[in-house]
Structure formats: C-alpha cells, structure tokens
Design an enzyme around this catalytic site. Structure first.
Site, PDB file in Angstrom:
ATOM      1  N   ARG A 131       5.522  62.901  42.425  1.00  0.00           N
ATOM      2  CA  ARG A 131       4.808  63.436  43.592  1.00  0.00           C
ATOM      3  C   ARG A 131       3.924  62.370  44.242  1.00  0.00           C
ATOM      4  NH1 ARG A 131       2.920  69.617  42.077  1.00  0.00           N
ATOM      5  NH2 ARG A 131       4.787  70.620  42.902  1.00  0.00           N
ATOM      6  N   LYS A 183      12.215  82.965  34.876  1.00  0.00           N
ATOM      7  CA  LYS A 183      11.332  83.993  35.442  1.00  0.00           C
ATOM      8  C   LYS A 183      12.036  84.931  36.424  1.00  0.00           C
ATOM      9  CE  LYS A 183       8.503  80.167  35.665  1.00  0.00           C
ATOM     10  NZ  LYS A 183       7.947  79.260  36.625  1.00  0.00           N
ATOM     11  N   GLY A 242       9.991  72.646  39.184  1.00  0.00           N
ATOM     12  CA  GLY A 242       9.505  71.653  38.238  1.00  0.00           C
ATOM     13  C   GLY A 242      10.490  71.369  37.113  1.00  0.00           C
ATOM     14  N   GLY A 287       7.076  76.505  43.439  1.00  0.00           N
ATOM     15  CA  GLY A 287       6.815  77.770  44.122  1.00  0.00           C
ATOM     16  C   GLY A 287       7.015  77.658  45.629  1.00  0.00           C
TER      17      GLY A 287
HETATM   18  N1  ATP Z   1      18.611  81.397  28.349  1.00  0.00           N
HETATM   19  C1  ATP Z   1      17.353  81.010  28.354  1.00  0.00           C
HETATM   20  N2  ATP Z   1      16.464  81.538  27.502  1.00  0.00           N
HETATM   21  C2  ATP Z   1      15.181  81.121  27.492  1.00  0.00           C
HETATM   22  N3  ATP Z   1      14.675  80.206  28.331  1.00  0.00           N
HETATM   23  C3  ATP Z   1      15.519  79.660  29.206  1.00  0.00           C
HETATM   24  C4  ATP Z   1      16.896  80.030  29.264  1.00  0.00           C
HETATM   25  N4  ATP Z   1      17.474  79.300  30.245  1.00  0.00           N
HETATM   26  C5  ATP Z   1      16.527  78.520  30.758  1.00  0.00           C
HETATM   27  N5  ATP Z   1      15.352  78.720  30.157  1.00  0.00           N
HETATM   28  C6  ATP Z   1      14.086  78.020  30.369  1.00  0.00           C
HETATM   29  O1  ATP Z   1      13.652  78.211  31.681  1.00  0.00           O
HETATM   30  C7  ATP Z   1      12.671  77.227  31.958  1.00  0.00           C
HETATM   31  C8  ATP Z   1      12.654  76.899  33.415  1.00  0.00           C
HETATM   32  O2  ATP Z   1      12.504  78.075  34.171  1.00  0.00           O
HETATM   33  P1  ATP Z   1      11.687  78.151  35.519  1.00  0.00           P
HETATM   34  O3  ATP Z   1      12.010  79.479  36.084  1.00  0.00           O
HETATM   35  O4  ATP Z   1      10.264  77.816  35.253  1.00  0.00           O
HETATM   36  O5  ATP Z   1      12.382  76.992  36.417  1.00  0.00           O
HETATM   37  P2  ATP Z   1      11.767  75.858  37.306  1.00  0.00           P
HETATM   38  O6  ATP Z   1      12.848  74.936  37.672  1.00  0.00           O
HETATM   39  O7  ATP Z   1      10.570  75.238  36.670  1.00  0.00           O
HETATM   40  O8  ATP Z   1      11.306  76.563  38.574  1.00  0.00           O
HETATM   41  P3  ATP Z   1       9.829  76.706  39.180  1.00  0.00           P
HETATM   42  O9  ATP Z   1       9.187  75.346  39.190  1.00  0.00           O
HETATM   43  O10 ATP Z   1      10.118  77.215  40.527  1.00  0.00           O
HETATM   44  O11 ATP Z   1       9.094  77.667  38.318  1.00  0.00           O
HETATM   45  C9  ATP Z   1      13.033  76.033  31.113  1.00  0.00           C
HETATM   46  O12 ATP Z   1      11.929  75.688  30.327  1.00  0.00           O
HETATM   47  C10 ATP Z   1      14.191  76.528  30.259  1.00  0.00           C
HETATM   48  O13 ATP Z   1      14.088  76.151  28.918  1.00  0.00           O
HETATM   49  O1  3PG Z   2       2.766  72.529  41.312  1.00  0.00           O
HETATM   50  C1  3PG Z   2       2.777  73.333  42.250  1.00  0.00           C
HETATM   51  O2  3PG Z   2       3.665  74.194  42.388  1.00  0.00           O
HETATM   52  C2  3PG Z   2       1.730  73.184  43.315  1.00  0.00           C
HETATM   53  O3  3PG Z   2       0.999  72.016  43.163  1.00  0.00           O
HETATM   54  C3  3PG Z   2       0.831  74.404  43.381  1.00  0.00           C
HETATM   55  O4  3PG Z   2       0.109  74.554  42.198  1.00  0.00           O
HETATM   56  P1  3PG Z   2      -0.428  75.985  41.757  1.00  0.00           P
HETATM   57  O5  3PG Z   2       0.787  76.806  41.354  1.00  0.00           O
HETATM   58  O6  3PG Z   2      -1.371  75.745  40.634  1.00  0.00           O
HETATM   59  O7  3PG Z   2      -1.079  76.598  42.957  1.00  0.00           O
END
Ligand code: ATP
Ligand code: 3PG
Length: 406
Positions: free
Chosen positions: A37, A209, A363, A386
């Site tokens: 970032r 999620k 992320g 997000g």
């Molecule tokens: N089948 C599963 N069971 C449990 N956890 C899982 C499974 N598949 C993926 N994951 C977990 O989901 C997590 C990522 O989910 P998340 O929804 O936070 O995605 P993201 O890319 O970080 O999106 P955001 O940043 O928008 O939240 C990872 O840590 C991964 O291990």
């Molecule tokens: O990492 C993020 O998604 C942004 O920096 C926003 O952070 P926050 O979810 O703590 O508001």
C-alpha cells in the site's frame, strides 16, 4: 472520471498539499509485513514533489479502541519505510493536532514530505472512546483542512468506504479535493469491470465471510455472466441444498438467502462439486476428497475445493474476458489446502495472457496471489478489501463521492 484528479494540480510551489493515503499495512512489533500500500501511493506523492509542493500525509493504521493500542500503532515505522522508498527524508510528527504539528507543517519547504501520526489516535482521548476520526467529527475535519492551502488529494482507495474526518471531512472543507493516481486506477479497473466489462465476465467470490459477501454475490449476479462461489463461503450454499457439510464453515442465518440466490440465478451461479475435507484445521490433518452431493463426513470440514471443482471452474474461466476475484478457494495458508487457490490463480494468468482483464481484491486474496507467485502476471491487484467489495456491490463510496466534481 468526473472528479478532479491529481493531473489537474500543477505548479504547487509554496503550497501545503494535504494528502490522504491508506498506509494501513500489516505491522507487528514495528516491523511492516507487506508494504504494497505504501508502494502503491508513491506515484501520487512523487507528482506533488515534482510539482514542488509540500506534502502533508494523513493515514490511519489499525483500529484504536483503547489508549494502549497507540503504543503498537504509531505510523513512525511507516514514515521510515516511505522515506526509504522515496529516497528522501520523511518528517514524522508524532501528533495529530496542536502547536508542534502546526509549526512543523509551516516550516516545510518545497519538495518536502511530512507524515502526521495515525489519524485514529483521535478515536480515543484520555482513555475514552470518542471516534473523532472514524466518526468524521466536523471540527476535526475543519481543523485538519486548515493546516493546508485549500488543496487535498485523496489516494486512499482502501479507505474510500469509510467516512472519516481525514478523507470526507478534509475534502468537505477545501476548495479542491482531487483523486490521486491510485484512486483513479482502482476506479478505472473496478469501474470498467462492473460497468462496461468485456464479456464473458466471470466473478469469483471465496474466503470465509458469507455475511460480508453474500450481497456482493447478489449484485454481481446481475452484472456478470457467471459467478463462481468457492472457499468457506460455499458450504452455506451446500447446506441450503441439503448436502451434509460436517464441521465446515457455515452461517445458518444466510441459508435462506443462499436458497433464494440459487433459485434466482440458475446455472449462472457455479458452486464447487467436491472438496478436500480434513479431520482437523491443520496442515497435518487426515484428508479425503469428497463429492458435494455425497456430503462431508461427520468430524470433517471442507478446507479446499477438490479437483473436479478446479476443472469445472477452469472450464468456466477458459473463455472469460473479464474476471474479478475476491476471496481464496481454500485455507491457502496451509500448503495442503492451497491447491484450489493456486489453480485458479494460474487460470487467471492464462486469461490475462490471452488479453483478458483480471482483477484481484481483498487482503487475503492479494496475499494468496503473492504467496503463490502469480500477482505480477494479473492485470490489477486492488489495494482495497472492504472498499473493493462495496464498489463491486454498486455502493457509493463516501471517500470518492466527497471529491470535487470536474
Ligand atoms: N473452506 C474454508 N474453511 C475455512 N476458512 C477458509 C476456507 N476457505 C478459505 N478460508 C479462509 O478465508 C480467509 C480469507 O477470507 P476473507 O473473506 O477474509 O477474504 P479476503 O480476500 O481477505 O477478503 P477481504 O479483504 O475483503 O475480507 C483465509 O484466511 C482462508 O484461510
Ligand atoms: O484495510 C482496510 O480495509 C482499510 O484500510 C480500512 O480499514 P478498516 O476496516 O479498519 O476501516
């Protein structure tokens, strides 16, 4: 973009330019885990310096809920890293307001950079949660705006879904609030993908999620030709079909929504047909590949998509011209459950090589494509988690809406 952009801001000599960046990077004991970032904001900062402006940077870091959080979440290490990347000193002021900060800003020379302390330090005062930054306190936005010369650049796409004093507040109190290069690039890639995609347009939603992402699935079903749902998300859909899911991730209150979505979407919605199931949440667990319809045995949980799902998803992606991907296909952090995510990452590389546009947001998804070594072969890695999801949902992001119209 119908908003003022950084290209419109030239000849900045003598001007104190306020800038919002998203330097909310992973940090532990003062060590930055990933500086993406910071790197992503460099073009905008360099533009201001090249135009002889005096850059005053604002960012949040983490979430400040109590006084002690401030010890762990100072931006000092981030300012140091920025200085290394820019190859020049970054003056760091460990304050978010007051005489010392004001004097340091007024002493700035053309071409110098100053970084203000973590804006969310304003969320807790004397041990009390006051949320002046994250609640967009009007006085705070006005005060920060008063520190500059009526020029504001918002390059914090990752924070654009938040209405904070340091983005919306400052923007509302200056003459000119412009989007930075990163903000512009993010809006271009994500905006083109959802508004004018080259088709077929395939969206892939995975991760853990369901409650955060089911509305994104709903909204993408209206825009994309196919929506693939994988990762931990998929088991709530499986349960809605009546399949056994063992101890897999599951959000019971989303079962009805999942049912409705499946009924509405028909074959537009593509779900895994098999899983790698494990008897524990561990890389050393005993594993079995099981078909979705046969169900996951009691005591097991689905931790990755299986080989038949990989093949199915590859077929869907084969002729895609636009792909948006948020959320891994499995627990990629453990080697034995990373295969599905890797296979999809490699398929996206092929789509990109054939001239398609591939965008990854989130992320963990970003961490996954980087860990798997495919990140630099894709069209765009969004710095927003997000924010990119809300953008894909079609929501108006306050950080963007508050910028000056052209
Ligand atoms: N089948 C599963 N069971 C449990 N956890 C899982 C499974 N598949 C993926 N994951 C977990 O989901 C997590 C990522 O989910 P998340 O929804 O936070 O995605 P993201 O890319 O970080 O999106 P955001 O940043 O928008 O939240 C990872 O840590 C991964 O291990
Ligand atoms: O990492 C993020 O998604 C942004 O920096 C926003 O952070 P926050 O979810 O703590 O508001």
């Amino acid at each position: 973009m119908a908003k003022l952009t950084v290209q419109n801001l030239k000849n900045l000599a003598g001007k104190k330019v306020l800038m919002r960046v998203d330097f909310n990077v992973p940090i532990k004991d003062g060590v930055i885990g990933n500086d993406n970032r910071i790197v992503a904001a460099l073009p905008t900062i360099k533009h201001v310096l090249k135009e002889n402006g005096r850059a005053v940077l604002f960012s949040h870091l983490g979430r400040i809920k109590k006084e002690e959080d401030k010890k762990e979440l100072s931006l000092a290490p981030v300012a140091k890293r920025l200085g290394e990347l820019l190859g020049q000193e970054v003056i760091f002021v460990p304050e978010t307001r007051g005489a010392k900060l004001e004097a340091a800003i007024n002493d700035l020379q053309d071409g110098q950079v100053l970084m203000v302390e973590n804006t969310r330090f304003e969320d807790v005062k004397n041990g009390e949660v006051v949320k002046l930054e994250s609640g967009n306190d009007p006085e705070l936005g006005k005060y920060w705006a008063s520190l500059g010369d009526d020029l504001f650049i918002n390059d914090a796409f990752g924070t654009a879904h938040r209405s904070h004093a340091s983005n919306v507040g400052i923007a509302s109190n200056v003459d000119q609030a412009a989007a930075g290069y990163l903000m512009e690039k993010e809006i271009k890639f994500l905006g083109d993908a959802v508004d004018t995609p080259k088709r077929p347009f395939v969206a892939i939603i995975g991760g853990a999620k369901v409650s955060d992402k089911i509305e994104v699935v709903q909204s993408l079903l209206k825009k994309a030709d196919k929506v693939i749902v994988g990762g931990g998300m998929a088991y709530t859909f499986d349960a809605a079909k009546g399949n056994k899911i063992g101890n897999s991730l599951f959000e019971e209150d989303k079962v009805q929504t999942a049912k409705d979505l499946m009924a509405e979407a028909g074959d537009k919605l593509v779900l895994p047909v098999d899983s790698v199931a494990a008897d524990a949440f561990s890389n050393d667990a005993k594993t079995e590949v099981v078909d979705a319809e046969a169900g996951i045995p009691d005591g097991y949980m689905g931790l990755d998509i299986g080989p038949k799902s990989v093949k199915l998803f590859q077929d869907v992606l084969n002729d895609a011209k636009t792909v948006v991907w948020n959320g891994p296909m499995g627990v990629f952090e453990m080697e034995n459950f990373a295969k599905g995510t890797l296979a999809i990452g490699e398929e996206l590389v092929k789509v990109t090589e054939k001239g398609g546009t591939t965008i990854v947001g989130g992320g963990d998804s970003t961490a996954a494509v980087q860990a798997l070594g495919v990140a630099d072969k894709l069209s765009h890695i969004s710095t927003g988690g997000g924010a990119s999801l809300e953008y894909l949902e079609g929501k108006e992001l306050p950080g963007i809406a508050s910028l000056t119209n052209k």
